[in-house]
Design an enzyme around this catalytic site. Sequence first.
Site, PDB file in Angstrom:
ATOM      1  CG  ASN C  67      -0.225  -0.171   2.522  1.00  0.00           C
ATOM      2  OD1 ASN C  67       0.565  -1.110   2.690  1.00  0.00           O
ATOM      3  ND2 ASN C  67      -0.483   0.713   3.464  1.00  0.00           N
ATOM      4  CG  HIS C  68       3.057   2.778   3.069  1.00  0.00           C
ATOM      5  ND1 HIS C  68       2.992   1.988   4.191  1.00  0.00           N
ATOM      6  CD2 HIS C  68       2.368   3.898   3.377  1.00  0.00           C
ATOM      7  CE1 HIS C  68       2.296   2.602   5.129  1.00  0.00           C
ATOM      8  NE2 HIS C  68       1.906   3.762   4.661  1.00  0.00           N
TER       9      HIS C  68
HETATM   10 FE   LIG Z   1       5.104  -1.927   5.563  1.00  0.00          FE
HETATM   11 FE   LIG Z   2       1.971  -1.881   4.191  1.00  0.00          FE
END
Ligand SMILES: [Fe+2]
Ligand SMILES: [Fe+2]
Lengths: 259, 259, 259, 259
Positions: C67-68
């Site tokens: 997600n990052h």
């Molecule tokens: Fe992470």
């Molecule tokens: Fe993550």
Amino acid sequence: MRILFLGDIVGNPGRRAAKLFLPELKKEFLPDFVIGNAENAAGGYGLTEKITEELLDLGFDLLTSGNHIWKREFLPYLSKSEKVLRPANYPEEAPGRGHALIEKNGLKLGVINLEGRVFMRPLLCPFRTAERLSKELQKETSCILVDFHAEATSEKIALGWWLDGRVSALLGTHTHVQTADERILPEGTAYISDVGMCGLADGVIGMRREQALEMYLTQVPRKLEVPKSGRVKLEAVFLEIEPQTGRALRIERIRREEC
Amino acid sequence: MRILFLGDIVGNPGRRAAKLFLPELKKEFLPDFVIGNAENAAGGYGLTEKITEELLDLGFDLLTSGNHIWKREFLPYLSKSEKVLRPANYPEEAPGRGHALIEKNGLKLGVINLEGRVFMRPLLCPFRTAERLSKELQKETSCILVDFHAEATSEKIALGWWLDGRVSALLGTHTHVQTADERILPEGTAYISDVGMCGLADGVIGMRREQALEMYLTQVPRKLEVPKSGRVKLEAVFLEIEPQTGRALRIERIRREEC
Amino acid sequence: MRILFLGDIVGNPGRRAAKLFLPELKKEFLPDFVIGNAENAAGGYGLTEKITEELLDLGFDLLTSGNHIWKREFLPYLSKSEKVLRPANYPEEAPGRGHALIEKNGLKLGVINLEGRVFMRPLLCPFRTAERLSKELQKETSCILVDFHAEATSEKIALGWWLDGRVSALLGTHTHVQTADERILPEGTAYISDVGMCGLADGVIGMRREQALEMYLTQVPRKLEVPKSGRVKLEAVFLEIEPQTGRALRIERIRREEC
Amino acid sequence: MRILFLGDIVGNPGRRAAKLFLPELKKEFLPDFVIGNAENAAGGYGLTEKITEELLDLGFDLLTSGNHIWKREFLPYLSKSEKVLRPANYPEEAPGRGHALIEKNGLKLGVINLEGRVFMRPLLCPFRTAERLSKELQKETSCILVDFHAEATSEKIALGWWLDGRVSALLGTHTHVQTADERILPEGTAYISDVGMCGLADGVIGMRREQALEMYLTQVPRKLEVPKSGRVKLEAVFLEIEPQTGRALRIERIRREEC
Ligand SMILES: [Fe+2]
Ligand SMILES: [Fe+2]
Ligand SMILES: [Fe+2]
Ligand SMILES: [Fe+2]
Ligand SMILES: [Fe+2]
Ligand SMILES: [Fe+2]
Ligand SMILES: [Fe+2]
Ligand SMILES: [Fe+2]
């Protein structure tokens, strides 16, 4: 084409509101089609076969729904019914269907039911599903109505712009509060973020307010009940659509309250 | 002071695991106190009076819980019980109590139950609640155990650092998966992000795996069931605490599985 | 086939841990492939071209993420890179690719990166995406590794059962805490809910603990920073896979800490 | 007492809308006090000292805010300002203040700013905070206005019932969509679920619509920008309050759009 669309019908008071106000609304607006979101029609949560039939008898041509439709015991009926939609962007394996073509008075209306994903379940993309199904329905008719059952205003408005010119109307449901932003978008799609609800006028989104307050104050989860008695209201929109082009000519907010 | 703490006991298989492995664990670890998180002990959701007594009969001195404890019919019992805690950081008006002092063999242990707020309910601050209650219990004993029932690793680890040196142990629960990060923090607090669960060894966090898969694949919400039969496991930690200072001397992960 | 997989590499301390411990781990485990999740490698959030190259120079054959990864300035590089994956279940229009086939020493390994949807973004179904991509990769090799970057234990375990027998290993990432549930599932898939992280040993999931505490105590949102100095750790798993069948023979948790 | 309250002022177009329409609104409604929610006034996210002063120069007596107010560089100003509120139900340690007493023309108005907790941060209880602060302000005046910056309609309506008869008005903000449910509750409290927004008329809650669509279609997170140009609108409510009793006499929705 003239359409009356009722916001989330919540429990007994919601059905009572429909019974009470539909006759006069039909006289006033002369709708070709009457549609309503019935995800909360049975005691505030979901739907039953009996209540579906009670609503159809009141004159609804089709019922849409949302996140609350998935009562176990209703699934067999939902699987075969042609009169109740569940949001179309659930995976294919989910029971029921998410769009329909309804016909009356020589008029054809396509209806698509969708559910939002912000603060809700991770369903299929409502944008792409709307695109696909609107193209499919356009083979049959230019007149298409979308019930977008969603929480976040941002997602609703974004879908409105996405569909502008591709459907006749995008009507939001789920928050149970009518919004004041009805308009016809530049390419001819009628839009409102939320149609509102039919049900208890002085509750909390149709539920007992003392129970809602207890829940907020204690954080102890509880099923909120819909009281049988109490003043009711109906919230809806009226749409007028040009049958040939599918362009919206008029969107009008409706509210009726019991004295 | 020697303590055995069992992770979330899930339904019939969880109780079966406790019954099966507790006798030998008691022989091996000679615990002064046996504690377990029982929020899922009744069919996977909540607790009942009967099952509470069944667990106490197995030798538990105290039961902690979490977000799943709030079954309506259990609230009267929870309100008066001295043997079942609910998270202490619910508003005061919520039934039940969130901390306890238990005594045995001339030893006193303070126990605090807390619930996380990340991806969970907006309860009172677990950091400040832990601070307040640990001060209160320190008047009676240096030995304090905290069950932090929470989802997010970040919140659990932060509370560990916050409480280091103020309590004997911070044991995470709720995810039903045992973590491998048990350690004694620099100021003497034993820490583990999650103790794990007692229950079905080959399910999905204790539930039927075909139902969990059905739910993930269809997004149609459903109550997951706990099967009666199936291989079980027990997950727990053993703690040794210096009674005078409350410093943790040892934290050891335990897992036992049925063949 | 021998594989070393490192959990989320967080900022400078994470890269330092890799630099410090990789040489001895390579000697000990003699991996054919070294893979790591690099979603937090640049200052705790995302990745840069420079840091990608720094990691590849350390001996990584492929980097996965989560997600990052979506830093604006990294997207052009992500779009063309063959060495950095983003989760495969983002819509097709998202930049980057979600699976890869890597080859070395006459061995072929398929790698699939996925992201969970519980408490995360409403991506495409990770179950169906895993099914589709594992079938595609099976045309090339029996050895397939999945990095499932997800929050909820329930979703991770469910995907483990779903893929058992279809891939060689399902390794969870994202929580930054190593779990103690590594096992080989009945049909031969190695499974662990979370591999853990590489980075600061005494922070909060790799970040400054005083900043994490400030955030939890004030609820004022803030970017958490990764300090340059501080004791580091590395968390990883070692896998051994039968090349012909793709069955996992061994999964072993690894942790190394700086003194 | 006559009050004009403007919904979330979003970026440059929001300030432009205020500049454009405030003069005529002041002439029409002759407000004693002009208040607005400025959480998005600086480029769509947060506030700056310069923009605060720009808004005060336009004639605002007080600015309220919400979840977006916490820009690092604004905190020193927020800490000392008497003209900008942040939600009162953040922990005490958060910078800034959550309520104010403003005076003009011999009239005193208490203002309380609160933030919801459903789908938002786990702050202090808005119900209890509202109760405590309204009692405190009632020592000075019967006229109290609450800006409840919240997402969920259920929480907003519940707080309305909770405060009915205790404050003069509960005005919702945050969704950026004006609701059509303005009313005076039985005990004299004016209520609306959301006042709406001031800013871009054809965006997505004030932001570029093509960026919002890109985000929904790709799920790649991105900062949405507020375009400098484009047709603007202003949404607000006008309130009339009986100064002695604090009872609301009138609540009226306002919308002005640029041609
Ligand atoms: Fe992470
Ligand atoms: Fe993550
Ligand atoms: Fe509803
Ligand atoms: Fe709904
Ligand atoms: Fe549990
Ligand atoms: Fe739990
Ligand atoms: Fe806003
Ligand atoms: Fe906001």
